[in-house]
Design a protein around this motif. Sequence first.
Motif, PDB file in Angstrom:
ATOM      1  N   GLY A  96       0.836  -1.205   0.000  1.00 17.59           N
ATOM      2  CA  GLY A  96       0.000   0.000   0.000  1.00 17.59           C
ATOM      3  C   GLY A  96       0.862   1.244   0.000  1.00 17.59           C
TER       4      GLY A  96
ATOM      5  N   LEU B  35      -0.838   7.290   2.270  1.00 17.22           N
ATOM      6  CA  LEU B  35      -0.003   8.093   3.173  1.00 17.22           C
ATOM      7  C   LEU B  35       0.645   7.214   4.246  1.00 17.22           C
ATOM      8  CD1 LEU B  35       0.924  10.964   3.914  1.00 17.22           C
ATOM      9  CD2 LEU B  35      -1.007  11.068   5.487  1.00 17.22           C
ATOM     10  N   LEU B  36      -0.129   6.265   4.773  1.00 13.02           N
ATOM     11  CA  LEU B  36       0.394   5.398   5.835  1.00 13.02           C
ATOM     12  C   LEU B  36       1.564   4.552   5.337  1.00 13.02           C
ATOM     13  CD1 LEU B  36       0.162   4.322   8.686  1.00 13.02           C
ATOM     14  CD2 LEU B  36      -1.665   2.821   7.956  1.00 13.02           C
TER      15      LEU B  36
ATOM     16  N   GLU C 206       2.163  -1.381  -4.598  1.00 12.63           N
ATOM     17  CA  GLU C 206       0.882  -0.665  -4.660  1.00 12.63           C
ATOM     18  C   GLU C 206       0.064  -1.204  -5.833  1.00 12.63           C
ATOM     19  OE1 GLU C 206      -1.061   1.722  -3.017  1.00 12.63           O
ATOM     20  OE2 GLU C 206      -2.363   1.335  -4.733  1.00 12.63           O
ATOM     21  N   ALA C 207      -1.207  -1.511  -5.543  1.00 17.81           N
ATOM     22  CA  ALA C 207      -2.078  -2.099  -6.574  1.00 17.81           C
ATOM     23  C   ALA C 207      -2.409  -1.100  -7.687  1.00 17.81           C
ATOM     24  CB  ALA C 207      -3.370  -2.589  -5.915  1.00 17.81           C
TER      25      ALA C 207
ATOM     26  N   LEU D 138      -6.267   7.158  -0.893  1.00 12.32           N
ATOM     27  CA  LEU D 138      -7.463   8.016  -0.827  1.00 12.32           C
ATOM     28  C   LEU D 138      -7.119   9.498  -0.943  1.00 12.32           C
ATOM     29  CD1 LEU D 138      -9.332   6.235   2.121  1.00 12.32           C
ATOM     30  CD2 LEU D 138      -9.913   6.141  -0.310  1.00 12.32           C
ATOM     31  N   SER D 139      -5.877   9.853  -0.657  1.00 12.74           N
ATOM     32  CA  SER D 139      -5.491  11.277  -0.726  1.00 12.74           C
ATOM     33  C   SER D 139      -4.821  11.628  -2.058  1.00 12.74           C
ATOM     34  CB  SER D 139      -4.521  11.620   0.413  1.00 12.74           C
ATOM     35  OG  SER D 139      -5.009  11.184   1.644  1.00 12.74           O
TER      36      SER D 139
ATOM     37  N   TYR E 255     -11.919  15.574  -1.456  1.00  9.82           N
ATOM     38  CA  TYR E 255     -11.615  16.845  -0.783  1.00  9.82           C
ATOM     39  C   TYR E 255     -10.851  16.600   0.523  1.00  9.82           C
ATOM     40  CZ  TYR E 255     -15.883  15.024   1.243  1.00  9.82           C
ATOM     41  OH  TYR E 255     -16.806  14.174   1.803  1.00  9.82           O
ATOM     42  N   HIS E 256      -9.837  17.419   0.774  1.00  4.04           N
ATOM     43  CA  HIS E 256      -9.059  17.282   2.014  1.00  4.04           C
ATOM     44  C   HIS E 256      -8.791  18.640   2.632  1.00  4.04           C
ATOM     45  CE1 HIS E 256      -8.161  13.254   0.505  1.00  4.04           C
ATOM     46  NE2 HIS E 256      -7.891  12.953   1.754  1.00  4.04           N
ATOM     47  N   VAL E 257      -8.943  18.719   3.957  1.00  7.78           N
ATOM     48  CA  VAL E 257      -8.484  19.906   4.672  1.00  7.78           C
ATOM     49  C   VAL E 257      -7.562  19.486   5.809  1.00  7.78           C
ATOM     50  CG1 VAL E 257     -10.410  21.455   4.186  1.00  7.78           C
ATOM     51  CG2 VAL E 257     -10.560  19.900   6.137  1.00  7.78           C
TER      52      VAL E 257
ATOM     53  N   VAL F  65      -0.754  -7.198  -4.478  1.00 10.52           N
ATOM     54  CA  VAL F  65      -0.340  -8.425  -3.792  1.00 10.52           C
ATOM     55  C   VAL F  65      -1.543  -9.361  -3.806  1.00 10.52           C
ATOM     56  CG1 VAL F  65       0.361  -9.384  -1.563  1.00 10.52           C
ATOM     57  CG2 VAL F  65       1.355  -7.234  -2.380  1.00 10.52           C
TER      58      VAL F  65
ATOM     59  N   ASN G  77      -5.793  12.279   7.979  1.00  2.44           N
ATOM     60  CA  ASN G  77      -4.368  12.015   7.763  1.00  2.44           C
ATOM     61  C   ASN G  77      -3.525  12.241   9.013  1.00  2.44           C
ATOM     62  OD1 ASN G  77      -4.489  11.045   5.189  1.00  2.44           O
ATOM     63  ND2 ASN G  77      -4.494  13.075   4.265  1.00  2.44           N
TER      64      ASN G  77
HETATM   65  C1  LIG Z   1     -14.102  11.745   0.672  1.00  2.05           C
HETATM   66  C2  LIG Z   1     -12.914  11.780   1.604  1.00  2.05           C
HETATM   67  C3  LIG Z   1     -12.621  12.943   2.294  1.00  2.05           C
HETATM   68  C4  LIG Z   1     -11.534  12.999   3.175  1.00  2.05           C
HETATM   69  N1  LIG Z   1     -11.267  14.178   3.824  1.00  2.05           N
HETATM   70  C5  LIG Z   1     -10.181  14.262   4.609  1.00  2.05           C
HETATM   71  C6  LIG Z   1      -9.815  15.514   5.203  1.00  2.05           C
HETATM   72  O1  LIG Z   1     -10.469  16.533   5.005  1.00  2.05           O
HETATM   73  N2  LIG Z   1      -8.704  15.537   5.990  1.00  2.05           N
HETATM   74  C7  LIG Z   1      -7.930  14.429   6.235  1.00  2.05           C
HETATM   75  O2  LIG Z   1      -6.924  14.531   6.931  1.00  2.05           O
HETATM   76  N3  LIG Z   1      -8.269  13.233   5.693  1.00  2.05           N
HETATM   77  C8  LIG Z   1      -9.363  13.118   4.899  1.00  2.05           C
HETATM   78  N4  LIG Z   1      -9.678  11.914   4.312  1.00  2.05           N
HETATM   79  C9  LIG Z   1      -8.982  10.704   4.760  1.00  2.05           C
HETATM   80  C10 LIG Z   1      -7.660  10.429   4.090  1.00  2.05           C
HETATM   81  O3  LIG Z   1      -7.791  10.392   2.711  1.00  2.05           O
HETATM   82  C11 LIG Z   1      -7.174   9.087   4.662  1.00  2.05           C
HETATM   83  O4  LIG Z   1      -6.917   9.281   6.024  1.00  2.05           O
HETATM   84  C12 LIG Z   1      -5.897   8.550   4.124  1.00  2.05           C
HETATM   85  O5  LIG Z   1      -5.796   8.651   2.737  1.00  2.05           O
HETATM   86  C13 LIG Z   1      -5.716   7.103   4.545  1.00  2.05           C
HETATM   87  O6  LIG Z   1      -4.438   6.680   4.107  1.00  2.05           O
HETATM   88  P1  LIG Z   1      -3.994   5.175   4.215  1.00  2.05           P
HETATM   89  O7  LIG Z   1      -2.637   5.079   3.651  1.00  2.05           O
HETATM   90  O8  LIG Z   1      -4.214   4.680   5.590  1.00  2.05           O
HETATM   91  O9  LIG Z   1      -5.050   4.364   3.333  1.00  2.05           O
HETATM   92  P2  LIG Z   1      -5.308   4.419   1.770  1.00  2.05           P
HETATM   93  O10 LIG Z   1      -5.199   5.808   1.275  1.00  2.05           O
HETATM   94  O11 LIG Z   1      -6.608   3.710   1.565  1.00  2.05           O
HETATM   95  O12 LIG Z   1      -4.116   3.559   1.142  1.00  2.05           O
HETATM   96  C14 LIG Z   1      -4.101   2.139   1.135  1.00  2.05           C
HETATM   97  C15 LIG Z   1      -3.391   1.723  -0.136  1.00  2.05           C
HETATM   98  O13 LIG Z   1      -3.219   0.295  -0.132  1.00  2.05           O
HETATM   99  C16 LIG Z   1      -3.362  -0.165  -1.455  1.00  2.05           C
HETATM  100  N5  LIG Z   1      -3.683  -1.605  -1.432  1.00  2.05           N
HETATM  101  C17 LIG Z   1      -4.755  -2.213  -0.849  1.00  2.05           C
HETATM  102  N6  LIG Z   1      -4.699  -3.564  -1.070  1.00  2.05           N
HETATM  103  C18 LIG Z   1      -3.572  -3.797  -1.785  1.00  2.05           C
HETATM  104  C19 LIG Z   1      -2.969  -4.978  -2.305  1.00  2.05           C
HETATM  105  N7  LIG Z   1      -3.514  -6.199  -2.149  1.00  2.05           N
HETATM  106  N8  LIG Z   1      -1.812  -4.860  -2.993  1.00  2.05           N
HETATM  107  C20 LIG Z   1      -1.213  -3.649  -3.164  1.00  2.05           C
HETATM  108  N9  LIG Z   1      -1.759  -2.502  -2.695  1.00  2.05           N
HETATM  109  C21 LIG Z   1      -2.917  -2.560  -2.003  1.00  2.05           C
HETATM  110  C22 LIG Z   1      -4.518   0.688  -2.003  1.00  2.05           C
HETATM  111  O14 LIG Z   1      -4.543   0.693  -3.416  1.00  2.05           O
HETATM  112  C23 LIG Z   1      -4.190   2.057  -1.398  1.00  2.05           C
HETATM  113  O15 LIG Z   1      -3.393   2.853  -2.259  1.00  2.05           O
HETATM  114  C24 LIG Z   1     -10.733  11.843   3.396  1.00  2.05           C
HETATM  115  C25 LIG Z   1     -11.008  10.672   2.679  1.00  2.05           C
HETATM  116  C26 LIG Z   1     -12.085  10.635   1.784  1.00  2.05           C
HETATM  117  C27 LIG Z   1     -12.354   9.383   1.009  1.00  2.05           C
END
Ligand SMILES: Cc1cc2nc3c(=O)[nH]c(=O)nc-3n(C[C@H](O)[C@H](O)[C@H](O)COP(=O)(O)OP(=O)(O)OC[C@H]3O[C@@H](n4cnc5c(N)ncnc54)[C@H](O)[C@@H]3O)c2cc1C
Length: 461
Positions: free
Chosen positions: A7, A10-11, A30-31, A38-39, A53-55, A223, A428
């Motif tokens: 993945g 951001l994490l 990354e898939a 999501l960002s 949208y993100h703030v 994966v 985030n």
């Molecule tokens: C509509 C919306 C509004 C938001 N607004 C805000 C905001 O205003 N402020 C804020 O701080 N946050 C906001 N967020 C939240 C923010 O986007 C998330 O906190 C953040 O992106 C989560 O990151 P992550 O890395 O944990 O997960 P993700 O971004 O979901 O990343 C996980 C990654 O793992 C990959 N993956 C999954 N399975 C596999 C696999 N089998 N093989 C390879 N890769 C894989 C996925 O493709 C993905 O890229 C918002 C989100 C949404 C949807």
Amino acid sequence: MNTAVIGAGLLGLQLARKLRAKGQQVTIFEASPFVGGLSAPKNYGRFVHDRFYHVILPQDTETLKLIDELNLTDKLIWSKARTGYSYQRRIYPMNGLVDYLFFPALGFFQKLRLGLGLRKVRNIQNPSTLYEQSAKDWLTRIFGPQIYQRFWAPLLRAKFGSYAEKVAAVFLHATMQRLLAARSGIAEKDSFGHLFGGYACLFEAMTKDLKALGVSIHLNTPVLRIFEDSEQKSCHLSLKTPEGQKRQTFDQVYFTGPTEVAHALAEGTAKTHAQETLKNHPSGGTYLGVLCAQLVLTKSLNPNYILNLDEPDINLTGVIEYSNLCDREAELAGNHLIFLPRYLPSTDPSFDLSDEELIPDFLEQIKKLFPNLQDKDIHSVTLDRAQRVQPLPIAGQTPGQNTDSEKDLRSPFQILNTSLLACATLNNNEVLGLLRQKNFTINGIGHDEKEQGSSNRPFSL
Ligand SMILES: Cc1cc2nc3c(=O)[nH]c(=O)nc-3n(C[C@H](O)[C@H](O)[C@H](O)COP(=O)(O)OP(=O)(O)OC[C@H]3O[C@@H](n4cnc5c(N)ncnc54)[C@H](O)[C@@H]3O)c2cc1C
């Protein structure tokens, strides 16, 4: 140590930076064809900005620290964003005491009770007790049944759909705390930040940094299977690469996608580990997803950044007019950018429909709400979807306390995702805070890190 991170959201990217800083050899899979999850950014043709949208809020110390670390502080823009409430097709401002006193949907005593209730919410010290109660029961108790029905119930229905009466109070509490903390200044307008042009610059900087550190990032590489060999203390991955299927072995693998996905891919002890994670962090078993239409318009719809909807015939969670927050000329080439989110349970059949099937309905909804919007005002309408966005705490499903045993924390396969956030909403800042938790000791990450400013409380890591 040879480590894989699954993945590149951001994490995953920040985890990879931290592991590399500890001297580990790191590979990211990354898939999707892009980083950011999501960002991630999207090319709207006339400009590039976030696909959702993100703030950034003033209290998001983890996010602000990362922005500073990446030398992006000059890209950070703060604005006073307005909030509105649409009720019986009239838009009421909701930015402070005066607006609130003139809000016609509630009587004087109800407003007083709402104000006192919000004060009570602000002062709650131990939100972990709120996993047991539903948001509905909790809000009814604090604000009374009339205010619940008039004010909260429409908002819960809009955000949670069929989960409106099941979602745990802890989630509402965290959301309210986050928004209340964003209020600042005498005018009490919400103070929101964003990066110029969205998160694109941050992901560009992180990718450059990772590549310079020798971390390889494999896009378009889902994966397919995870097999943990606990005797050998290693983890085998089956990968679908653009060149064909491959198998690779690592000393350590971190999965940052949803736990249910990990569970489906895992075999052997990795599957048991995914089951344990799901048991200890049950919100990972119920996800809200989002269908989000993006409108690029020649004109504004309303002066608010967030327009909450109390309009029973409109099937949208809200109207987010992003152009009211950012520098429209410089960032959006003079256009207006509006997001129309529709949050749905991840199991909703709408996720199987094509964009062509979904977009006309989004247009119909927004035209019902803003009858002056005409086709000639619309440059483009696009749609993005994410089926698993928000792990949802359901009332009565309390996370396990200190149940991730020492053995689990040392096993070669680890799940690290947003279902592990305790007493928090998804954002985030919390995602970055997960990596800084005091007692997060997986292979040394977090050992020597002080918990700085994160509102996230470690639950069972
Ligand atoms: C509509 C919306 C509004 C938001 N607004 C805000 C905001 O205003 N402020 C804020 O701080 N946050 C906001 N967020 C939240 C923010 O986007 C998330 O906190 C953040 O992106 C989560 O990151 P992550 O890395 O944990 O997960 P993700 O971004 O979901 O990343 C996980 C990654 O793992 C990959 N993956 C999954 N399975 C596999 C696999 N089998 N093989 C390879 N890769 C894989 C996925 O493709 C993905 O890229 C918002 C989100 C949404 C949807």
